[in-house]
Design a protein around this motif. Structure first.
Motif, PDB file in Angstrom:
ATOM      1  N   GLN A 196       0.354  -1.385  -0.026  1.00 46.46           N
ATOM      2  CA  GLN A 196       0.403   0.049   0.041  1.00 46.46           C
ATOM      3  C   GLN A 196       0.733   1.546   0.471  1.00 46.46           C
ATOM      4  N   ALA A 197       0.334   2.396  -0.554  1.00 45.51           N
ATOM      5  CA  ALA A 197       0.455   3.480  -1.049  1.00 45.51           C
ATOM      6  C   ALA A 197       0.887   4.199   0.909  1.00 45.51           C
ATOM      7  N   GLY A 198       1.740   5.017   1.271  1.00 46.45           N
ATOM      8  CA  GLY A 198       1.765   5.366   2.588  1.00 46.45           C
ATOM      9  C   GLY A 198       1.105   6.683   2.608  1.00 46.45           C
ATOM     10  N   LEU A 199       0.852   6.753   4.088  1.00 46.80           N
ATOM     11  CA  LEU A 199      -1.060   8.116   4.109  1.00 46.80           C
ATOM     12  C   LEU A 199      -1.067   8.821   3.262  1.00 46.80           C
ATOM     13  N   GLU A 200       0.531   9.552   2.902  1.00 46.56           N
ATOM     14  CA  GLU A 200       0.146  10.739   2.707  1.00 46.56           C
ATOM     15  C   GLU A 200      -0.034  10.385   1.274  1.00 46.56           C
ATOM     16  N   ALA A 201      -0.225   9.707   0.674  1.00 47.75           N
ATOM     17  CA  ALA A 201      -0.809   9.529  -1.070  1.00 47.75           C
ATOM     18  C   ALA A 201      -2.189   8.739  -0.988  1.00 47.75           C
ATOM     19  N   GLN A 202      -2.233   8.721  -0.205  1.00 50.79           N
ATOM     20  CA  GLN A 202      -3.632   7.990   0.135  1.00 50.79           C
ATOM     21  C   GLN A 202      -4.759   9.435   0.313  1.00 50.79           C
ATOM     22  N   ILE A 203      -3.670  10.096   1.348  1.00 49.85           N
ATOM     23  CA  ILE A 203      -4.616  11.403   1.904  1.00 49.85           C
ATOM     24  C   ILE A 203      -4.647  12.215   0.520  1.00 49.85           C
ATOM     25  N   ALA A 204      -3.849  12.283  -0.176  1.00 46.56           N
ATOM     26  CA  ALA A 204      -3.335  13.224  -1.093  1.00 46.56           C
ATOM     27  C   ALA A 204      -4.813  12.884  -2.326  1.00 46.56           C
ATOM     28  N   ALA A 205      -4.762  11.665  -2.884  1.00 49.89           N
ATOM     29  CA  ALA A 205      -6.109  10.277  -3.218  1.00 49.89           C
ATOM     30  C   ALA A 205      -7.650  10.943  -3.068  1.00 49.89           C
ATOM     31  N   LEU A 206      -7.475  11.066  -1.378  1.00 47.97           N
ATOM     32  CA  LEU A 206      -8.291  11.224  -1.023  1.00 47.97           C
ATOM     33  C   LEU A 206      -9.297  13.029  -1.427  1.00 47.97           C
ATOM     34  N   SER A 207      -8.198  13.776  -0.898  1.00 49.78           N
ATOM     35  CA  SER A 207      -8.263  14.827  -1.290  1.00 49.78           C
ATOM     36  C   SER A 207      -9.067  14.931  -2.244  1.00 49.78           C
ATOM     37  N   ASP A 208      -8.208  14.271  -3.390  1.00 47.34           N
ATOM     38  CA  ASP A 208      -8.889  14.969  -4.840  1.00 47.34           C
ATOM     39  C   ASP A 208     -10.363  14.453  -5.210  1.00 47.34           C
ATOM     40  N   ASP A 209     -10.874  13.279  -4.538  1.00 45.35           N
ATOM     41  CA  ASP A 209     -11.982  13.148  -4.844  1.00 45.35           C
ATOM     42  C   ASP A 209     -12.906  14.432  -3.814  1.00 45.35           C
ATOM     43  N   ILE A 210     -12.730  14.824  -3.081  1.00 46.86           N
ATOM     44  CA  ILE A 210     -13.666  15.664  -2.364  1.00 46.86           C
ATOM     45  C   ILE A 210     -13.131  17.025  -2.586  1.00 46.86           C
ATOM     46  N   ALA A 211     -12.601  17.420  -3.131  1.00 46.22           N
ATOM     47  CA  ALA A 211     -11.842  18.759  -4.235  1.00 46.22           C
ATOM     48  C   ALA A 211     -12.940  18.613  -5.382  1.00 46.22           C
ATOM     49  N   TYR A 212     -12.597  17.843  -6.058  1.00 44.80           N
ATOM     50  CA  TYR A 212     -14.100  17.331  -7.241  1.00 44.80           C
ATOM     51  C   TYR A 212     -15.211  17.275  -7.242  1.00 44.80           C
TER      52      TYR A 212
END
Length: 396
Positions: free
Chosen positions: A190-206
């Motif tokens: 699995q990716a680090g938590l920081e990368a996972q956060i960036a991915a979910l933040s993309d959805d939130i911003a969208y």
């Protein structure tokens, strides 16, 4: 000058610690004042690819109006959200923000429509995927430094870009599968938590800013959005607190309160998952069967319902689709022109010794890096009869 080291941060034990970074593919002297991830973020901000995001489509073509999001403003919003979540969880904010700022580097002019066209044009020559293109940009296509191509980012940054939507592992459908250049990266864990956060933040911003832009354009209506219980609840809350609020303020209140609810839900669910799995280190994060950063079940269902409404009411709108079709034709025309006559490419993008596959990849790379307005200008110069893309009438 005195050799000053960055002050150590109090990071959670499961954070990606810059002090334990694996380093870079090409060794460089350690910075006296910045951590490796701070340097990554700074290189991204100063890159040509980052500046080009200013004039690349998010939902509406960037010529549609000054108030609509571009890839740049979207990336900045993602970075703000990612940094906020990382800060609460005591993770490395610089890495989370760097991944957020670079996650859309590989997008073409005119957004996903440009990507679909290039994928079709390159179907028999290695294909095209915007995530792969982002990786190519930061490892090869940026040409700024004396001793290497690309940005020479840390291994943690590169793995975060490749794995932020999940590790490709042995998934043959992944665009990263089988790439020999990735042999030194961990594609299984699995990716680090920081990368996972960036991915979910993309959805939130969208979700939040597409509501904002959609309502401003007049295409999206509050009545349609009220079909989603989460949105109906927020609208009712705003109307109860501020009855008769003018539309522009009501739109902003809806967007910002949605952001807050999603961010706080993601933080709470991530804390619950970390505790439930007994995660105590970055290695524990890597070994998990799935992501730790996520929405709760209730919010995930609400977010899916919202996305269905946005697809039906906004992304599939007739005017939006017509504009995308015209933009796609611009990209297709440019590819044909440059592929048939490589001499039209700038000198730095030509090599007479190139064989067909490499020449087509160069053409693809060149077009993918274009901004919307540059692509329209080149189409007007080289093809003519360039379509006029609709300008929306903002309601705010």
């Amino acid at each position: 000058m005195q050799n000053v080291r960055p002050s150590p941060r109090l990071l959670a034990p499961f954070a990606t610690d810059p002090a334990r970074s694996r380093g870079r593919r090409i060794a460089e002297p350690v910075s006296a004042t910045r951590t490796p991830f701070q340097r990554d973020r700074d290189r991204i901000v100063h890159s040509s690819a980052f500046r080009r995001l200013t004039h690349k489509t998010q939902v509406f073509i960037t010529t549609d109006g000054d108030h609509f999001r571009s890839r740049l403003t979207h990336s900045l919003e993602v970075a703000q959200i990612a940094g906020s979540i990382a800060r609460v969880l005591s993770l490395d904010e610089d890495l989370a923000e760097a991944l957020a700022l670079a996650h859309d580097f590989g997008h073409t002019p005119f957004g996903h429509e440009g990507e679909r066209v290039l994928a079709r044009m390159m179907a028999d020559h290695g294909g095209f995927d915007h995530n792969v293109q982002a990786y190519r940009i930061v490892t090869r296509l940026e040409r700024r430094y004396a001793h290497f191509d690309g940005l020479n980012l840390t291994y943690e940054m590169l793995e975060g870009l490749v794995k932020h939507n999940g590790p490709p592992g042995d998934d043959r459908t992944s665009p990263f599968y089988g790439d020999p250049e990735l042999a030194d990266l961990n594609l299984v864990d699995q990716a680090g938590l920081e990368a996972q956060i960036a991915a979910l933040s993309d959805d939130i911003a969208y979700d939040s800013h597409d509501i904002d832009d959609g309502l401003r354009s007049g295409i999206l209506s509050l009545d349609a959005l009220r079909e989603v219980d989460l949105i109906a609840d927020i609208v009712a809350e705003v109307e109860a607190e501020a009855p008769g609020l003018e539309p522009i303020r009501q739109t902003h209140e809806l967007a910002r309160r949605l952001l807050t609810r999603m961010i706080e839900d993601a933080i709470a669910e991530t804390i619950r998952r970390i505790a439930g799995a007994g995660v105590a280190s970055a290695d524990d994060v890597a070994a998990q069967p799935g992501p730790m950063v996520a929405f709760s079940g209730e919010m995930a269902a609400a977010e899916k319902a919202l996305k269905r409404t946005l697809h039906r009411e906004l992304y599939a709108d007739v005017d939006v689709l017509q504009a995308r079709d015209k933009a796609g034709q611009v990209v297709a025309d440019l590819f044909e022109v440059f592929a048939n006559d490589p001499a039209l490419l700038p000198d730095s993008w030509r090599d007479p010794a190139d064989e067909a596959p490499r020449r087509l990849r160069r053409t693809c790379d060149y077009i993918a890096g274009m901004t919307d307005r540059f692509a329209l200008g080149e189409h007007s110069r080289l093809v003519g009869n360039t379509p006029q893309l609709k300008e929306w009438r903002s309601v705010g």
